[in-house]
Enzyme design. Structure first.
Site, PDB file in Angstrom:
ATOM      1  N   LYS A   1      18.658 -45.600   3.791  1.00 32.79           N
ATOM      2  CA  LYS A   1      19.280 -46.336   2.556  1.00 32.79           C
ATOM      3  C   LYS A   1      18.586 -46.524   1.257  1.00 32.79           C
ATOM      4  CE  LYS A   1      19.269 -50.306   4.942  1.00 32.79           C
ATOM      5  NZ  LYS A   1      18.719 -50.198   6.316  1.00 32.79           N
TER       6      LYS A   1
ATOM      7  N   ARG B   1      23.371 -59.516   7.150  1.00 33.84           N
ATOM      8  CA  ARG B   1      22.957 -59.131   8.370  1.00 33.84           C
ATOM      9  C   ARG B   1      23.600 -59.692   9.370  1.00 33.84           C
ATOM     10  NH1 ARG B   1      17.855 -55.805   8.761  1.00 33.84           N
ATOM     11  NH2 ARG B   1      16.859 -55.778   6.819  1.00 33.84           N
TER      12      ARG B   1
ATOM     13  N   ARG C   1       7.594 -41.536   8.674  1.00 31.94           N
ATOM     14  CA  ARG C   1       7.324 -42.489   7.365  1.00 31.94           C
ATOM     15  C   ARG C   1       6.048 -43.438   7.751  1.00 31.94           C
ATOM     16  NH1 ARG C   1      12.134 -46.567   5.345  1.00 31.94           N
ATOM     17  NH2 ARG C   1      11.127 -48.113   6.952  1.00 31.94           N
TER      18      ARG C   1
ATOM     19  N   ARG D   1       3.349 -48.994   6.593  1.00 30.46           N
ATOM     20  CA  ARG D   1       4.098 -50.259   6.894  1.00 30.46           C
ATOM     21  C   ARG D   1       4.021 -50.130   8.468  1.00 30.46           C
ATOM     22  NH1 ARG D   1      10.122 -50.570   4.744  1.00 30.46           N
ATOM     23  NH2 ARG D   1      10.421 -51.721   6.464  1.00 30.46           N
TER      24      ARG D   1
ATOM     25  N   ARG E   1      13.665 -52.240  16.634  1.00 28.19           N
ATOM     26  CA  ARG E   1      14.306 -52.899  15.196  1.00 28.19           C
ATOM     27  C   ARG E   1      15.670 -52.179  15.506  1.00 28.19           C
ATOM     28  NH1 ARG E   1      10.503 -50.432  11.583  1.00 28.19           N
ATOM     29  NH2 ARG E   1      12.119 -50.704   9.868  1.00 28.19           N
TER      30      ARG E   1
END
Ligand code: IMP
Ligand code: MG
Length: 369
Positions: free
Chosen positions: A193, A268, A307, A313, A325
């Site tokens: 995204k 969401r 990533r 992160r 998630r």
């Protein structure tokens, strides 16, 4: 919705509401005047519809004439009022009722009072169909007011925007935000995204609002909303929707001139989707589409682990957290697919392939909106 020149207007006051207001004014004025035969004076150009409809409702003998003044340029009142056609008859001893379409700053009305100062009329009364109390800067009494309206530009029923709109039988109000393309970019974590939003915002001149980024920005800069959000996050609670919506509202307002927005990470839940709809509605706008990047779970896990190695992160580093998630995403947010599908606004796009190919696929959807 209608478009006049470069601006969009939405329906505001119906022909029926106008008719009712004029009827009330006609009855009230006739009652007040008793046997007096009034001289109604319309202020051209705008008042031609008001005068014509009003006098048809006036139940007793009356006279009608016009003067022509002009004070408006585009959508703004100016101080400089031109007297184009003045009074042509002797009004000594007469009861004069000015019939206005709209009173805004009152500059035109001040000019009317100047004109009548030396006319020796018996009385001068002001009647206006529309009145913008927030814009009015004078203290001349308004004797008869049809409908009070907020300080926003309107067209129709005699009122124009640079010449257009006078012929409309009802009244339209200017849209706060002009035409926008607003997208909700949707997809599980790792779907790409953020990457795609970067391309789309360039290509379509949109503002990208990632709720995650907005939260981080507000918290880092210790804004009031950021501190409020942090107080929930620190307790391990979800930030209430209203706090998030208030942050989004601030972002949208900061970018009032945008051609549109890409919402990323919000909504969401159905409740959030409804809140977003309300927010856009309050800006006279709407969400045009939810575009979802569709990517298989296994590919997502691999992408996110990759990533995690560089982003630092914490939530990207651990495979079981990542799988959680993704599951959480499908459990909670996939219902939004139904929400937007029901409005014919859901578009699924294959999110596997080169970045350019995916941008192409997304563009094909946006170009058709
Ligand atoms: P004022 O002199 O500021 O009170 O404005 C009066 C004149 O401005 C009206 O007679 C209209 O011609 C014009 N005007 C004021 N507000 C509007 C509006 O919202 N739409 C169109 N014309 C307006
Ligand atoms: Mg006028």
């Amino acid at each position: 919705m209608i478009k006049l020149h470069d601006k969009f207007f939405k329906p505001f006051i119906s022909a029926k509401q106008i008719d009712d207001a004029l009827q009330r004014m006609a009855t009230e004025i006739a009652d007040d005047l008793g046997d007096i035969v009034p001289m109604f004076i319309g202020i051209l150009n705008g008042s031609f519809m008001v005068v014509s409809d009003f006098v048809k409702k006036y139940p007793k003998p009356c006279e009608v004439t016009f003067i022509k003044l002009a004070s408006y340029e585009g959508v703004k009142s100016t101080e400089d009022i031109q007297r184009l056609i003045g009074l042509t008859q002797d009004l000594t001893g007469r009861t004069v009722i000015i019939l206005e379409d709209i009173i805004d700053t009152g500059n035109t009305l001040a000019e009317v009072h100047r004109i009548f100062k030396n006319e020796n009329v018996k009385s001068l009364k002001i009647a206006t169909l529309f009145y913008k109390p927030e814009a009015y800067k004078k203290d001349f009494k308004l004797h008869y007011v049809g409908i009070e309206i907020p300080n926003k530009f309107i067209v129709g029923y005699g009122l124009d925007y640079d010449g257009l709109g006078r012929n409309l039988p009802e009244v339209y109000q200017i849209k706060q935000t002009q035409h926008m393309t607003n997208l909700v970019l949707f997809g599980p974590p790792g779907a790409g995204k953020g990457t795609q939003a970067e391309f789309l915002k360039e290509k379509y001149n949109l503002v990208h609002i990632s709720t995650g980024d907005v939260f981080r920005f507000n918290i880092k800069n210790e804004t009031a909303l950021g501190m409020l959000a942090k107080s929930y996050i620190d307790k391990g609670e979800l930030v209430p929707d209203q706090v998030t919506i208030d942050m989004l509202n601030a972002e949208v307002e900061k970018n009032a001139d945008a051609k549109g927005f890409i919402f990323d990470g919000f909504p969401r839940t159905n409740a959030q989707a409804e809140a977003l709809e309300k927010l856009m509605d309050s800006k006279d706008s709407q969400i045009n589409a939810m575009i979802a990047l569709e990517v298989e779970d296994e590919i997502l896990v691999q992408r996110l682990l990759g990533r995690g190695k560089t982003s630092g992160r914490a939530d990207d580093a651990n495979e079981s957290i990542i799988r959680n998630r993704i599951t959480e995403y499908y459990n909670k947010t996939a219902i939004l697919k139904e929400y937007y599908s029901a409005q014919d606004k859901y578009f699924g796009v294959d999110g596997v392939g080169s970045i350019e190919d995916i941008t192409e696929r997304l563009s094909a959807v946006i170009d058709k909106l």
